[in-house]
Write a protein that holds these residues in place. Structure first.
Motif, short mmCIF file in Angstrom:
data_model
loop_
_atom_site.label_atom_id
_atom_site.label_comp_id
_atom_site.label_asym_id
_atom_site.label_seq_id
_atom_site.Cartn_x
_atom_site.Cartn_y
_atom_site.Cartn_z
N THR A 61 -9.54 5.76 0.59
CA THR A 61 -9.53 6.94 1.46
C THR A 61 -9.98 6.55 2.85
O THR A 61 -11.04 5.94 3.03
CB THR A 61 -10.46 8.03 0.90
N THR A 85 4.24 0.17 2.23
CA THR A 85 4.16 -0.83 3.29
C THR A 85 3.70 -2.15 2.67
O THR A 85 2.68 -2.20 2.00
CB THR A 85 3.17 -0.41 4.38
N LYS A 122 0.87 -1.18 0.00
CA LYS A 122 0.00 0.00 0.00
C LYS A 122 0.91 1.22 0.00
O LYS A 122 1.91 1.28 0.71
CB LYS A 122 -0.96 0.01 1.18
N THR A 134 2.90 10.77 0.87
CA THR A 134 4.33 10.64 1.19
C THR A 134 5.07 9.63 0.31
O THR A 134 6.30 9.58 0.34
CB THR A 134 4.50 10.20 2.64
N SER A 135 4.32 8.82 -0.46
CA SER A 135 4.88 7.74 -1.29
C SER A 135 5.49 6.61 -0.47
O SER A 135 6.14 5.71 -1.03
CB SER A 135 5.94 8.28 -2.26
N THR A 154 -8.17 4.44 -5.47
CA THR A 154 -7.60 5.14 -4.32
C THR A 154 -8.47 4.90 -3.10
O THR A 154 -9.67 5.20 -3.12
CB THR A 154 -7.50 6.65 -4.59
N ASN A 169 1.27 5.27 0.40
CA ASN A 169 0.68 6.50 0.91
C ASN A 169 0.76 7.56 -0.19
O ASN A 169 1.85 7.89 -0.67
CB ASN A 169 1.44 6.96 2.16
N THR A 179 -6.32 10.07 5.14
CA THR A 179 -5.16 9.47 4.47
C THR A 179 -5.64 8.68 3.26
O THR A 179 -6.66 7.98 3.33
CB THR A 179 -4.39 8.54 5.42
N GLN A 180 -4.90 8.78 2.18
CA GLN A 180 -5.25 8.05 0.97
C GLN A 180 -4.12 7.09 0.58
O GLN A 180 -2.94 7.40 0.76
CB GLN A 180 -5.53 9.01 -0.19
N TYR A 181 -4.54 5.93 0.06
CA TYR A 181 -3.58 4.92 -0.34
C TYR A 181 -3.93 4.36 -1.72
O TYR A 181 -5.11 4.26 -2.08
CB TYR A 181 -3.57 3.74 0.64
#
Length: 288
Positions: free
Chosen positions: A275, A219, A210, A215-216, A273, A212, A241-243
């Motif tokens: 959220t 994980t 995943k 921030t890129s 995406t 972020n 936060t979005q992934y």
């Protein structure tokens, strides 16, 4: 670039009959292919790679190598006076000019073999010998690049949004699941007598990450082809936060390139995406 030495040995009639019998048998490559030895057929060396240690197995990103013929006849001990290098033609039993290669006497340099099977042969000449020369053969396999795709089970952005206070949805109707897929990038070179291998014939490993969006940071969350988001509740979260989710696939048999695909919305090419929103606080009440 690797160098291989071929031994040009004249075969007896019994040997020729044995080779004919071997070519008539079914291919016995061990599947799924996990290690280089799985592509080597001990009982029928004309049916797989010419070695079992991985030296005749290449990645599409680095498929250059050198073949060298022996220079002395093992029977007469005379020095060969000439060499003819050829390659089996795609989809045919015939041999012809070598593609992507340059032959100089006993040496054949291949700059970039295409994905799939390749069979090379060299015929060495002896001055003054009335017997027809017999060729030596060499098989290599080039692993195709992989195309990785992944799709969500949901088609809209709202279905990819959940509250941090509750964690990722777990009910079957609400859970977010990504389904991965991997395929060869193009059609591998095929030759009669050698099995036309498919992606399903190779063991492939998978890694889900995943990412972020802000921030890129990546994980790792799973090592399966398909993945259902599992995230515990995070009480006290204060920001959204979005992934995005990315699937990486790799051959087990050899470390090649990095093959990745980002999960998309179901039926779409739009990136899925996810959220995660914080739980809103309570409003305050004042008396006027």
């Amino acid at each position: 670039m690797k160098t291989f030495v071929l031994s040009c040995v004249k075969r007896s009639m019994a040997g020729l009959l044995l080779m004919t019998a071997l070519q008539a048998t079914a291919q016995t490559v061990t599947k799924p292919v996990k290690v280089p030895a799985d592509l080597y057929v001990t009982a029928a060396p004309t049916k797989g790679t010419s070695t079992n240690d991985g030296t005749t197995l290449f990645c599409a990103e680095n498929s250059g190598f050198t073949l060298k013929s022996s220079t002395t006849d093992p029977v007469t001990h005379a020095t060969y006076t000439g060499y003819t290098w050829e390659e089996q033609q795609t989809g045919a039993a015939t041999f012809g000019p070598v593609t992507s290669g340059t032959a100089t006497n006993e040496t054949l340099v291949i700059t970039s073999a295409t994905p799939g099977w390749h069979t090379y042969r060299v015929t060495a000449a002896l001055a003054g010998n009335a017997c027809p020369p017999e060729p030596a053969y060499y098989n290599v396999y080039v692993l195709p690049k992989l195309v990785v795709t992944a799709s969500s089970n949901k088609a809209d952005a709202a279905s990819h949004t959940y509250c941090a206070e509750n964690g990722a949805p777990t009910a079957p109707a609400d859970a977010i699941t990504f389904t991965g897929s991997v395929a060869f990038d193009g059609t591998p070179n095929a030759l009669p007598g050698l099995e036309n291998l498919t992606i399903n014939d190779f063991e492939v490993t998978y890694t889900w990450q995943k990412i972020n969006v802000a921030t890129s940071a990546a994980t790792t969350v799973a090592s399966t082809k398909d993945y259902t988001i599992v995230e515990a509740a995070t009480p006290g979260a204060t920001t959204t936060t979005q992934y995005t989710y990315e699937l990486t696939a790799a051959y087990s048999v050899k470390a090649c390139g990095t093959y990745k695909g980002t999960a998309t919305l179901n039926g779409s090419t739009t990136t899925a995406t996810v959220t995660v929103t914080p739980k809103p606080g309570k409003p305050t009440i004042t008396i006027q």
